[in-house]
Design a protein around this motif. Structure first.
Motif, PDB file in Angstrom:
ATOM      1  N   CYS A  53       2.854  36.464 -10.859  1.00 28.73           N
ATOM      2  CA  CYS A  53       4.063  37.145 -11.353  1.00 28.73           C
ATOM      3  C   CYS A  53       3.984  37.431 -12.854  1.00 28.73           C
ATOM      4  O   CYS A  53       4.390  38.504 -13.301  1.00 28.73           O
ATOM      5  CB  CYS A  53       5.294  36.300 -11.051  1.00 28.73           C
ATOM      6  N   HIS A  58       5.800  40.956 -12.447  1.00 27.53           N
ATOM      7  CA  HIS A  58       6.716  41.089 -11.312  1.00 27.53           C
ATOM      8  C   HIS A  58       8.154  41.076 -11.815  1.00 27.53           C
ATOM      9  O   HIS A  58       8.472  40.446 -12.820  1.00 27.53           O
ATOM     10  CB  HIS A  58       6.503  39.931 -10.340  1.00 27.53           C
ATOM     11  N   CYS A  60      10.777  39.424 -11.473  1.00 26.69           N
ATOM     12  CA  CYS A  60      11.407  38.159 -11.082  1.00 26.69           C
ATOM     13  C   CYS A  60      11.465  37.298 -12.342  1.00 26.69           C
ATOM     14  O   CYS A  60      10.957  37.694 -13.388  1.00 26.69           O
ATOM     15  CB  CYS A  60      10.602  37.462  -9.981  1.00 26.69           C
ATOM     16  N   TRP A 103       3.392  38.878  -3.947  1.00 25.50           N
ATOM     17  CA  TRP A 103       3.630  38.237  -5.235  1.00 25.50           C
ATOM     18  C   TRP A 103       3.556  36.730  -5.097  1.00 25.50           C
ATOM     19  O   TRP A 103       3.940  36.173  -4.065  1.00 25.50           O
ATOM     20  CB  TRP A 103       4.990  38.672  -5.788  1.00 25.50           C
ATOM     21  N   CYS A 105       5.433  34.535  -6.214  1.00 25.70           N
ATOM     22  CA  CYS A 105       6.701  33.878  -5.880  1.00 25.70           C
ATOM     23  C   CYS A 105       7.080  34.084  -4.408  1.00 25.70           C
ATOM     24  O   CYS A 105       7.956  33.400  -3.890  1.00 25.70           O
ATOM     25  CB  CYS A 105       7.822  34.357  -6.803  1.00 25.70           C
TER      26      CYS A 105
END
Ligand SMILES: [Zn+2]
Length: 122
Positions: A53, A58, A60, A103, A105
């Motif tokens: 990530c 990413h 997030c 990803w 996560c």
């Protein structure tokens, strides 16, 4: 050894295990393909990337985090990664490959990851 360890990251190992359990055959890090995809499903013309990530920005909590020190340098570095990721996916798709990004996560053992992989590989 260090180089090996950085490639065999835990999220990637999990994805490999899941896919293996589902009975799909794959190859690893094909160097002749753009971006050296983490998993390559030759007969399905499909590739899977398992992205960290932070390194791949990413959208997030972890992916949005930026180091305080050398902020400008990090910004440019991570932006460069994003641009490269986009062009990698484009060139793979131009060659007729289907691309899935998992990803870090998302790479948790559970139904949603299995479902995603199954839907993509079917
Ligand atoms: Zn993430």
């Amino acid at each position: 050894m260090a180089a090996v360890r950085s490639k065999d990251t835990r999220p990637e190992m999990l994805v490999r295990q899941l896919v293996h359990c589902m009975g799909y055959r794959y190859r690893l890090h094909r160097k002749d393909l753009p971006g050296k995809p983490d998993l390559v499903f030759v007969s399905r013309k499909a590739v899977v990337f398992v992205h960290g990530c932070f390194w791949h920005s990413h959208d997030c909590a972890k992916g949005r985090k930026r180091p305080m020190a050398n902020g400008e340098w990090w910004h440019r570095k991570l932006e460069k990664n994003q641009v490269r990721d986009r062009s990698t996916i484009e060139s793979l798709e131009e060659k007729g490959w289907r691309v899935l990004v998992i990803w870090e996560c998302e790479a948790k053992a559970g139904e949603s990851l299995s479902d995603k992989l199954r839907a993509f590989l079917r």
